[in-house]
Design a protein around this motif. Structure first.
Motif, PDB file in Angstrom:
ATOM      1  N   THR A 459      16.214  12.793  -0.179  1.00  0.00           N
ATOM      2  CA  THR A 459      15.225  12.808  -1.261  1.00  0.00           C
ATOM      3  C   THR A 459      13.842  12.492  -0.712  1.00  0.00           C
ATOM      4  O   THR A 459      13.700  11.816   0.309  1.00  0.00           O
ATOM      5  CB  THR A 459      15.562  11.778  -2.355  1.00  0.00           C
ATOM      6  OG1 THR A 459      15.466  10.447  -1.817  1.00  0.00           O
ATOM      7  CG2 THR A 459      16.957  11.985  -2.917  1.00  0.00           C
ATOM      8  N   ASN A 461       9.911  11.168  -2.267  1.00  0.00           N
ATOM      9  CA  ASN A 461       9.311  10.557  -3.447  1.00  0.00           C
ATOM     10  C   ASN A 461       8.040   9.808  -3.068  1.00  0.00           C
ATOM     11  O   ASN A 461       7.764   9.567  -1.886  1.00  0.00           O
ATOM     12  CB  ASN A 461      10.302   9.579  -4.094  1.00  0.00           C
ATOM     13  CG  ASN A 461      10.752   8.485  -3.141  1.00  0.00           C
ATOM     14  OD1 ASN A 461      11.690   8.701  -2.373  1.00  0.00           O
ATOM     15  ND2 ASN A 461      10.095   7.332  -3.173  1.00  0.00           N
ATOM     16  N   ASP A 512      21.375  16.637 -10.429  1.00  0.00           N
ATOM     17  CA  ASP A 512      20.558  16.927 -11.608  1.00  0.00           C
ATOM     18  C   ASP A 512      20.066  15.635 -12.263  1.00  0.00           C
ATOM     19  O   ASP A 512      18.925  15.558 -12.745  1.00  0.00           O
ATOM     20  CB  ASP A 512      21.353  17.737 -12.626  1.00  0.00           C
ATOM     21  CG  ASP A 512      21.632  19.161 -12.141  1.00  0.00           C
ATOM     22  OD1 ASP A 512      20.896  19.622 -11.247  1.00  0.00           O
ATOM     23  OD2 ASP A 512      22.570  19.793 -12.653  1.00  0.00           O
ATOM     24  N   ARG A 515      17.143  14.300 -10.331  1.00  0.00           N
ATOM     25  CA  ARG A 515      15.929  15.083 -10.627  1.00  0.00           C
ATOM     26  C   ARG A 515      15.371  14.714 -12.000  1.00  0.00           C
ATOM     27  O   ARG A 515      14.149  14.683 -12.196  1.00  0.00           O
ATOM     28  CB  ARG A 515      16.246  16.574 -10.548  1.00  0.00           C
ATOM     29  CG  ARG A 515      16.685  17.040  -9.153  1.00  0.00           C
ATOM     30  CD  ARG A 515      16.943  18.540  -9.110  1.00  0.00           C
ATOM     31  NE  ARG A 515      17.456  18.936  -7.790  1.00  0.00           N
ATOM     32  CZ  ARG A 515      18.700  19.325  -7.563  1.00  0.00           C
ATOM     33  NH1 ARG A 515      19.581  19.391  -8.562  1.00  0.00           N
ATOM     34  NH2 ARG A 515      19.092  19.663  -6.341  1.00  0.00           N
ATOM     35  N   ALA A 516      16.275  14.452 -12.941  1.00  0.00           N
ATOM     36  CA  ALA A 516      15.856  14.154 -14.309  1.00  0.00           C
ATOM     37  C   ALA A 516      15.102  12.834 -14.430  1.00  0.00           C
ATOM     38  O   ALA A 516      14.386  12.610 -15.410  1.00  0.00           O
ATOM     39  CB  ALA A 516      17.074  14.149 -15.239  1.00  0.00           C
ATOM     40  N   THR A 517      15.227  11.954 -13.444  1.00  0.00           N
ATOM     41  CA  THR A 517      14.501  10.682 -13.505  1.00  0.00           C
ATOM     42  C   THR A 517      12.994  10.865 -13.368  1.00  0.00           C
ATOM     43  O   THR A 517      12.220   9.996 -13.780  1.00  0.00           O
ATOM     44  CB  THR A 517      14.971   9.737 -12.371  1.00  0.00           C
ATOM     45  OG1 THR A 517      14.621  10.318 -11.099  1.00  0.00           O
ATOM     46  CG2 THR A 517      16.465   9.501 -12.440  1.00  0.00           C
ATOM     47  N   GLY A 518      12.584  11.988 -12.768  1.00  0.00           N
ATOM     48  CA  GLY A 518      11.161  12.216 -12.554  1.00  0.00           C
ATOM     49  C   GLY A 518      10.586  11.438 -11.388  1.00  0.00           C
ATOM     50  O   GLY A 518       9.378  11.493 -11.142  1.00  0.00           O
ATOM     51  N   LEU A 519      11.441  10.730 -10.649  1.00  0.00           N
ATOM     52  CA  LEU A 519      10.972   9.900  -9.539  1.00  0.00           C
ATOM     53  C   LEU A 519      10.885  10.676  -8.222  1.00  0.00           C
ATOM     54  O   LEU A 519      10.220  10.225  -7.283  1.00  0.00           O
ATOM     55  CB  LEU A 519      11.913   8.703  -9.346  1.00  0.00           C
ATOM     56  CG  LEU A 519      11.936   7.657 -10.463  1.00  0.00           C
ATOM     57  CD1 LEU A 519      13.094   6.682 -10.242  1.00  0.00           C
ATOM     58  CD2 LEU A 519      10.613   6.912 -10.512  1.00  0.00           C
ATOM     59  N   GLN A 521      10.342  14.128  -5.752  1.00  0.00           N
ATOM     60  CA  GLN A 521       9.787  15.472  -5.581  1.00  0.00           C
ATOM     61  C   GLN A 521      10.868  16.452  -5.108  1.00  0.00           C
ATOM     62  O   GLN A 521      10.827  17.632  -5.415  1.00  0.00           O
ATOM     63  CB  GLN A 521       8.646  15.466  -4.548  1.00  0.00           C
ATOM     64  CG  GLN A 521       7.339  14.881  -5.057  1.00  0.00           C
ATOM     65  CD  GLN A 521       7.206  13.413  -4.707  1.00  0.00           C
ATOM     66  OE1 GLN A 521       7.558  13.003  -3.606  1.00  0.00           O
ATOM     67  NE2 GLN A 521       6.703  12.621  -5.635  1.00  0.00           N
ATOM     68  N   GLN A 522      11.831  15.935  -4.354  1.00  0.00           N
ATOM     69  CA  GLN A 522      12.867  16.790  -3.788  1.00  0.00           C
ATOM     70  C   GLN A 522      14.186  16.039  -3.751  1.00  0.00           C
ATOM     71  O   GLN A 522      14.234  14.867  -3.389  1.00  0.00           O
ATOM     72  CB  GLN A 522      12.470  17.240  -2.377  1.00  0.00           C
ATOM     73  CG  GLN A 522      13.356  18.298  -1.769  1.00  0.00           C
ATOM     74  CD  GLN A 522      12.816  18.792  -0.438  1.00  0.00           C
ATOM     75  OE1 GLN A 522      12.040  18.105   0.229  1.00  0.00           O
ATOM     76  NE2 GLN A 522      13.201  19.987  -0.035  1.00  0.00           N
TER      77      GLN A 522
END
Length: 531
Positions: A459, A461, A512, A515-519, A521-522
């Motif tokens: 990830t 961030n 998913d 990703r849904a946390t919004g924290l 970028q990848q």
């Protein structure tokens, strides 16, 4: 005592003679591959096993193969060999990646002609004395647009032959660069564009997670009315049931298939439909191709058994026995670095730049290069090996550069790879610790210390509170156990990365949820060939 080889499939007598001429004891039993129990019973007597596609080399067979050192597949595909089980057993798996390219490409062209002019149906009708000239109205290939999905070795030959037929050739291949496309005189396009424009579509890609069902019902619906589809690559690339419906409706004018999702194909949705040409996996079935691959595999196996030389091996590098003892962990590291970059890159690669530092710079860099490049390329073509990978990269217009330097940092040696695409550069570095285990030590210029695991999650961030909690909570909620957790950042509040080594494949719903946390970028799941 002379090495002993078993040939359990149909192979050229000339190949049998190669073994004998080189002093190798060979048993030629071409029907044995169909008898799994008998093969398992006698396999323990042999040092080498030469096969084609009929013999299935399963873990059960390998368990009994106490003396087996090498399996040679006369041909490209090795789906009939359990390569992981062979590696664990210490058995080298070789293939002959270039022996039947022309034959397969020619079959695709022949199938295209056959479906364009309805030749098989017209032949049956004429043999029956019907003389139905008006029934078999065909189309010319000249001036038509051919969409080639996969412009590698075989696809490239098809492109060349099609241009000779005065067809307009467009190609979809994520690893085909613009410069290489220009050299091939084809137009590089995205898949949706190809589907909309092509009068004929031919597939030349391996069956992978990325290509499985590439012509799905959804994608088939995007095709131009009257399109004709040819598949001489692998079964499973096309939704055969959906294609059958479009053939019945008239949206698809014809299809020519040499491969099927289930083989041997005793029944299939495409069978007995008008203007559907079917052949029983004949892509490599010419006298020349059979002879070429048989001779190649015999020479390769004899070289290994007599001298230790390794060619076209899918599960080990082409290095000497002495080098392998020292370089083994570094070769695995190179493969892991390539696999990381390959899984992270979904756009055409222009260049691969490899830096060897310190101790690593003193090794067999050609072998390390081959391992690293294969790690990248096999993400789109599992049949690539360390011998063929550099050639395939070159054919795709990828520039390879290698730099070596004296020790320059805290590590006695390390490898760093940078991949250049049209949009970005991506880099990763790694080393081998004193325990012999490869480690990732830098990603995107951010220093880390990460053990390599079979299943990993990567990830990126912004460095803010809550990242560790979000990762841990999400993995736990989805039943995924974290074995190791590594963090790195450029600076406080700057760019940050995380690399998780987990015990099992991460379900899509967990990714998913991250990703849904919004924290982040990848968010990317990664797989590595770690025993």
């Amino acid at each position: 005592m002379a090495p002993k080889v078993l040939i359990s499939d149909e192979l050229s007598e000339a190949a049998v003679q190669i073994f004998r001429d080189r002093g190798i004891d060979v048993d030629f039993m071409p029907e044995l591959g169909k008898d799994k129990e008998k093969l398992a019973e006698i396999i323990g007597r042999y040092d080498g096993l030469a096969i084609r596609s009929a013999t299935k080399v399963t873990p059960t067979i390998l368990e009994r193969a106490d003396n087996l050192k090498v399996i040679g597949r006369a041909g490209i595909g090795t789906d009939n060999i359990d390569k992981e089980a062979a590696s664990k057993k210490g058995v080298i798996v070789m293939n002959t990646p270039f022996g039947n390219m022309i034959t397969t490409a020619e079959h695709a062209i022949a199938m295209m002609f056959a479906v364009a002019r309805q030749i098989p149906e017209a032949s049956v009708s004429t043999h029956a004395g019907k003389w139905e000239k008006s029934k078999f109205m065909g189309v010319e290939l000249t001036g038509k647009t051919l969409g080639v999905i996969g412009a590698g070795n075989i696809g490239g030959i098809v492109c060349d032959r099609a241009r000779g037929l005065k067809m307009k050739v467009i190609a979809y291949d994520p690893f085909l660069g613009e410069e290489k496309a220009q050299q091939m005189q084809v137009e590089k396009v995205e898949l949706d564009d190809l589907l909309k424009r092509a009068d004929f579509i031919t597939l030349h890609v391996p069956l992978t997670d990325q290509t499985r069902n590439i012509l799905s019902a959804e994608n088939l619906a995007k095709t131009k009315k009257g399109v004709r589809i040819i598949n001489c690559a692998r079964g499973g690339l096309v939704d055969e049931a959906a294609l059958a419906e479009l053939l019945k409706s008239g949206h698809v004018a014809g299809a020519a298939f040499d491969v099927f999702s289930v083989e041997p194909a005793k029944e299939n949705p495409l069978f007995n439909l008008p203007n559907v040409v079917c052949t029983p996996h004949l892509g490599a079935a010419t006298t020349e191709a059979q002879e070429n691959v048989a001779l190649q595999v015999a020479e390769q196996m004899a070289d290994y058994l007599l001298t230790g030389a390794v060619q076209n091996a899918l599960n080990m590098p082409s290095v000497t026995a002495e080098e392998a003892k020292i370089m083994g962990p570094w070769i695995k590291l190179a493969d892991y670095l390539g696999a990381f970059i390959g899984q992270m890159t979904d756009e055409p690669i222009k260049a691969i730049n490899i830096l060897y530092d310190g101790y690593a710079a003193e090794m067999n860099l050609a072998a390390l290069n081959c391992s690293l490049i294969a790690g990248i390329m096999k993400q789109v073509n599992p049949d690539v090996n360390m011998v063929s990978a550099p050639l395939i990269a070159k054919e795709r217009g990828i520039k390879i550069s290698t730099t070596n330097q004296a020790q320059s940092g805290a590590f006695e040696g390390y490898i760093k790879v940078t991949v250049v695409t049209g949009k970005r550069e991506r880099s990763i570095a790694g080393t081998v610790f004193s325990d012999g285990k490869p480690r990732f030590i830098q990603i995107k210029g951010i220093n880390i210390d990460a053990e390599v695991g079979r299943h990993m999650v990567y990830t990126t961030n912004e460095d803010v509170p809550g990242i560790i909690g979000a990762l841990g909570q999400t993995m736990g909620a989805n039943g995924v156990n974290i074995a190791n957790f590594t963090l790195g950042r450029t600076a406080a509040k700057g760019e940050a990365i995380a690399l998780l080594y987990v015990d099992e494949p991460v379900p899509g719903k967990a990714l998913d949820a991250l990703r849904a946390t919004g924290l982040f970028q990848q968010v990317k799941s990664l797989e590595f060939d770690v025993a």
